[in-house]
Write a protein that holds these residues in place. Structure first.
Motif, PDB file in Angstrom:
ATOM      1  N   TRP A 103       0.840  -1.197   0.000  1.00  0.00           N
ATOM      2  CA  TRP A 103       0.000   0.000   0.000  1.00  0.00           C
ATOM      3  C   TRP A 103       0.880   1.254   0.000  1.00  0.00           C
ATOM      4  O   TRP A 103       0.668   2.185  -0.786  1.00  0.00           O
ATOM      5  CB  TRP A 103      -0.912  -0.006   1.222  1.00  0.00           C
ATOM      6  CG  TRP A 103      -1.926   1.094   1.259  1.00  0.00           C
ATOM      7  CD1 TRP A 103      -1.698   2.432   1.305  1.00  0.00           C
ATOM      8  CD2 TRP A 103      -3.341   0.940   1.254  1.00  0.00           C
ATOM      9  NE1 TRP A 103      -2.881   3.115   1.345  1.00  0.00           N
ATOM     10  CE2 TRP A 103      -3.900   2.234   1.307  1.00  0.00           C
ATOM     11  CE3 TRP A 103      -4.183  -0.177   1.232  1.00  0.00           C
ATOM     12  CZ2 TRP A 103      -5.282   2.441   1.334  1.00  0.00           C
ATOM     13  CZ3 TRP A 103      -5.548   0.044   1.256  1.00  0.00           C
ATOM     14  CH2 TRP A 103      -6.095   1.335   1.304  1.00  0.00           C
ATOM     15  N   LYS A 104       1.882   1.271   0.902  1.00  0.00           N
ATOM     16  CA  LYS A 104       2.766   2.433   0.987  1.00  0.00           C
ATOM     17  C   LYS A 104       3.589   2.597  -0.297  1.00  0.00           C
ATOM     18  O   LYS A 104       3.828   3.718  -0.742  1.00  0.00           O
ATOM     19  CB  LYS A 104       3.706   2.315   2.193  1.00  0.00           C
ATOM     20  CG  LYS A 104       2.996   2.304   3.533  1.00  0.00           C
ATOM     21  CD  LYS A 104       2.133   3.515   3.746  1.00  0.00           C
ATOM     22  CE  LYS A 104       2.955   4.699   4.159  1.00  0.00           C
ATOM     23  NZ  LYS A 104       2.162   5.904   4.392  1.00  0.00           N
ATOM     24  N   TYR A 105       4.006   1.484  -0.908  1.00  0.00           N
ATOM     25  CA  TYR A 105       4.759   1.561  -2.161  1.00  0.00           C
ATOM     26  C   TYR A 105       3.893   2.154  -3.267  1.00  0.00           C
ATOM     27  O   TYR A 105       4.332   3.048  -3.998  1.00  0.00           O
ATOM     28  CB  TYR A 105       5.265   0.173  -2.572  1.00  0.00           C
ATOM     29  CG  TYR A 105       5.956   0.194  -3.910  1.00  0.00           C
ATOM     30  CD1 TYR A 105       7.285   0.574  -4.011  1.00  0.00           C
ATOM     31  CD2 TYR A 105       5.270  -0.156  -5.066  1.00  0.00           C
ATOM     32  CE1 TYR A 105       7.930   0.611  -5.239  1.00  0.00           C
ATOM     33  CE2 TYR A 105       5.897  -0.116  -6.300  1.00  0.00           C
ATOM     34  CZ  TYR A 105       7.218   0.273  -6.386  1.00  0.00           C
ATOM     35  OH  TYR A 105       7.835   0.330  -7.599  1.00  0.00           O
ATOM     36  N   ASP A 137       1.302   4.021  -2.937  1.00  0.00           N
ATOM     37  CA  ASP A 137       1.017   5.416  -2.629  1.00  0.00           C
ATOM     38  C   ASP A 137       2.189   6.310  -3.013  1.00  0.00           C
ATOM     39  O   ASP A 137       1.997   7.424  -3.492  1.00  0.00           O
ATOM     40  CB  ASP A 137       0.692   5.583  -1.141  1.00  0.00           C
ATOM     41  CG  ASP A 137       0.354   7.012  -0.782  1.00  0.00           C
ATOM     42  OD1 ASP A 137      -0.481   7.628  -1.489  1.00  0.00           O
ATOM     43  OD2 ASP A 137       0.910   7.526   0.199  1.00  0.00           O
ATOM     44  N   THR A 165      -5.109   7.365   0.301  1.00  0.00           N
ATOM     45  CA  THR A 165      -4.362   7.241   1.544  1.00  0.00           C
ATOM     46  C   THR A 165      -4.400   8.592   2.245  1.00  0.00           C
ATOM     47  O   THR A 165      -3.553   9.451   1.996  1.00  0.00           O
ATOM     48  CB  THR A 165      -2.907   6.815   1.272  1.00  0.00           C
ATOM     49  OG1 THR A 165      -2.912   5.635   0.487  1.00  0.00           O
ATOM     50  CG2 THR A 165      -2.158   6.560   2.570  1.00  0.00           C
TER      51      THR A 165
END
Length: 86
Positions: free
Chosen positions: A23-25, A27, A46
């Motif tokens: 998810w962070k990647y 985003d 996000t």
């Protein structure tokens, strides 16, 4: 049975952490506007930062999340079923 409980617990944590990092990647590296040419049409919001994912990225991310939930529930069931013994 104890080994199975541990494996399921480790899988739950592994899938949960994998979904978090994916998810962070996405985003950090996704497109900020939808692009029909590349197929990036699935929004990922996000906390106000919206990026667009391809169908493959979308289903991959939510597959990781669902797998983490399923393995967490399995580990909870194994814990409560296993603790009923005298």
């Amino acid at each position: 049975m104890n080994a199975l409980k541990r494996v399921v617990g480790v899988l739950a944590l592994g899938f949960w952490f994998s979904s978090f990092f994916a998810w962070k990647y996405f985003d950090a590296h996704g497109l900020r506007t939808p692009d029909l040419q590349s197929g990036k049409t699935y929004p990922l919001d996000t906390h106000g930062s919206v990026v667009y994912l391809t169908p493959h990225e979308h289903y991959f991310l939510y597959g990781l999340i669902i797998a983490g939930i399923v393995f967490f529930l399995l580990s909870a069931v194994f814990y409560f079923v296993g603790s009923k013994r005298p």
